[in-house]
Design an enzyme around this catalytic site. Structure first.
Site, PDB file in Angstrom:
ATOM      1  N   ASP A  26      -9.925  -5.742  -4.046  1.00  0.00           N
ATOM      2  CA  ASP A  26      -9.102  -4.600  -3.224  1.00  0.00           C
ATOM      3  C   ASP A  26     -10.143  -3.421  -3.105  1.00  0.00           C
ATOM      4  O   ASP A  26     -10.363  -2.807  -4.240  1.00  0.00           O
ATOM      5  CB  ASP A  26      -7.617  -4.280  -3.666  1.00  0.00           C
ATOM      6  CG  ASP A  26      -7.019  -3.219  -2.712  1.00  0.00           C
ATOM      7  OD1 ASP A  26      -7.644  -2.561  -1.790  1.00  0.00           O
ATOM      8  OD2 ASP A  26      -5.847  -3.525  -2.724  1.00  0.00           O
ATOM      9  N   SER A  41       0.984  -1.312  -0.048  1.00  0.00           N
ATOM     10  CA  SER A  41       0.033   0.038  -0.018  1.00  0.00           C
ATOM     11  C   SER A  41       1.046   1.242  -0.180  1.00  0.00           C
ATOM     12  O   SER A  41       1.594   1.505  -0.815  1.00  0.00           O
ATOM     13  CB  SER A  41      -1.028  -0.093   1.293  1.00  0.00           C
ATOM     14  OG  SER A  41      -1.861   1.050   1.047  1.00  0.00           O
ATOM     15  N   HIS A  94      -7.589  -6.001   0.722  1.00  0.00           N
ATOM     16  CA  HIS A  94      -6.352  -4.934   0.569  1.00  0.00           C
ATOM     17  C   HIS A  94      -5.016  -5.564   1.379  1.00  0.00           C
ATOM     18  O   HIS A  94      -3.996  -5.370   0.921  1.00  0.00           O
ATOM     19  CB  HIS A  94      -6.719  -3.755   1.139  1.00  0.00           C
ATOM     20  CG  HIS A  94      -5.830  -2.687   1.033  1.00  0.00           C
ATOM     21  ND1 HIS A  94      -5.084  -2.457  -0.296  1.00  0.00           N
ATOM     22  CD2 HIS A  94      -5.153  -1.806   1.906  1.00  0.00           C
ATOM     23  CE1 HIS A  94      -4.219  -1.431  -0.160  1.00  0.00           C
ATOM     24  NE2 HIS A  94      -4.157  -0.759   1.172  1.00  0.00           N
TER      25      HIS A  94
END
Length: 363
Positions: A298, A211, A337
């Site tokens: 996600d 991320s 995610h």
């Protein structure tokens, strides 16, 4: 026969009619309800309109919302004691990448060294980086600390696969001092990478970003490649292309996505504060093997951004002689995610990819 002076009995009043529960409110009541409703609508509309102007006037707010360095775990964790989380082969360090900046670091040795690690001090852990095991510098996402439960699960997995894992809290997070900035976060990562390389001898050192960590990871990898000391491989998990596209695609921006001047209100303040994290530009200047992992479901960084980044990297001249791989995870798996590490296929994916990267490095 009634007497003359006897009072006349009064007739009982008519019983009051019971209210009809199905009857409509009286006109005054309906008017009051409508007034309250429209006051609420006007108030919500005022807040909706005020928020963009507030973010524009105070650019530090959207930057903080992007990095989320003040959002910690809900339960208390003593970061000096990783063993409390089952990491009995992990040591807590504090490094100083710059004056007045101290960052908290965890070093987890491979599971094979677990017994040897018991009761050892910092010197032993530093020397262990030179043992015959590869090292992963893990650059985490933006929320919580290095002790977040999903991250602990990642350390345990990678340790069981035979890797040293070195991770840290960026400046301004958890027990790390300093103020977050893109330059500062990249400086922290560079300092930790160089600290590892000074102790790891000829063992491969890989960079893994998740991320927000993908933005720091590509910044770091680009810098290392440009100075002639590239990492042995770069792994990007759930990456974005750049900050503007990441913000536009985030589910929280849905209510403002079509707001007039969206970029001016929401994106420009972050860019003007120096936060860009241009992964799409960085991969054009990276010369090492690249693996991208992304789940189709996600909700934070949409799958199509990871795929777009891969397409840019695959056509980059700087990566022409290196392995560039994209691994999607079907939405039915539910990895979203941050749960790709739970995939039973991940050990095989890493073994095949990093094995190839190590071969390229030594030959």
């Amino acid at each position: 026969m009634r007497r003359r002076n006897e009072p006349v009995a009064k007739s009982a009043p008519a019983a009051a009619a019971a209210p009809d529960p199905g009857a409509e409110p009286a006109p005054d009541r309906r008017h009051e309800m409508w007034c309250r409703f429209w006051k609420l609508v006007i108030w919500l509309l005022g807040v909706y309109i005020a928020i963009p102007f507030l973010l524009k006037l105070f650019p530090a707010i959207p930057t903080c919302l992007f990095v989320l360095n003040n959002v910690q775990d809900f339960h208390f964790i003593d970061l000096k004691r990783p063993q409390d989380l089952g990491l009995n082969h992990t040591y807590n360090y504090y490094l100083q990448p710059e004056e007045n900046v101290t960052i908290g670091v965890w070093h987890t040795v491979p599971t094979a060294l677990w017994k040897d690690a018991q009761g050892k001090n910092q010197l032993w852990y530093e020397d262990a980086l030179g043992s015959n095991y590869p090292v992963i510098l893990y650059l985490r996402g933006n929320r919580g600390t290095r002790g977040k439960n999903t991250r602990v699960a990642v350390y345990k997995l990678l340790s069981s696969l035979g890797y040293h894992i070195v991770t840290f809290d960026y400046r301004g997070w958890a027990d790390s001092t300093g103020t977050p900035s893109e330059r500062g976060l990249t400086t922290d990562a560079l300092h930790v990478f160089d600290w590892i390389k000074a102790r790891s001898r000829d063992n491969p050192v890989y960079i893994w970003g998740l991320s927000l960590g993908t933005g720091i990871g590509t910044n770091l990898a680009r810098h290392l490649c440009e100075r002639g000391t590239p990492p042995d491989a770069l792994i990007l998990e759930s990456p974005f292309t750049n900050v503007p596209e990441g913000i536009r695609s985030h589910f929280l921006s849905t209510v403002y996505r079509y707001f007039p001047g969206f970029d001016w209100f929401f994106i420009d303040p972050i860019i003007s504060s120096g936060v860009k994290f241009a992964n799409d530009e960085n991969v054009k200047h990276i010369s090492c093997s690249l693996l991208i992992l992304h789940a189709e479901d996600d909700p934070v960084i949409p799958f199509h951004l990871g795929k777009k980044l891969y397409n840019i990297a695959a056509s980059s001249p700087s990566l022409r002689d290196y392995k560039v791989q994209f691994v999607p995870f079907h939405r039915d798996l539910g990895y979203r995610h941050i749960f790709i590490h739970t995939s039973p296929e991940l050990p095989r994916i890493l073994r095949e990819f990093l094995g190839k990267s190590e071969h390229e490095h030594h030959h």
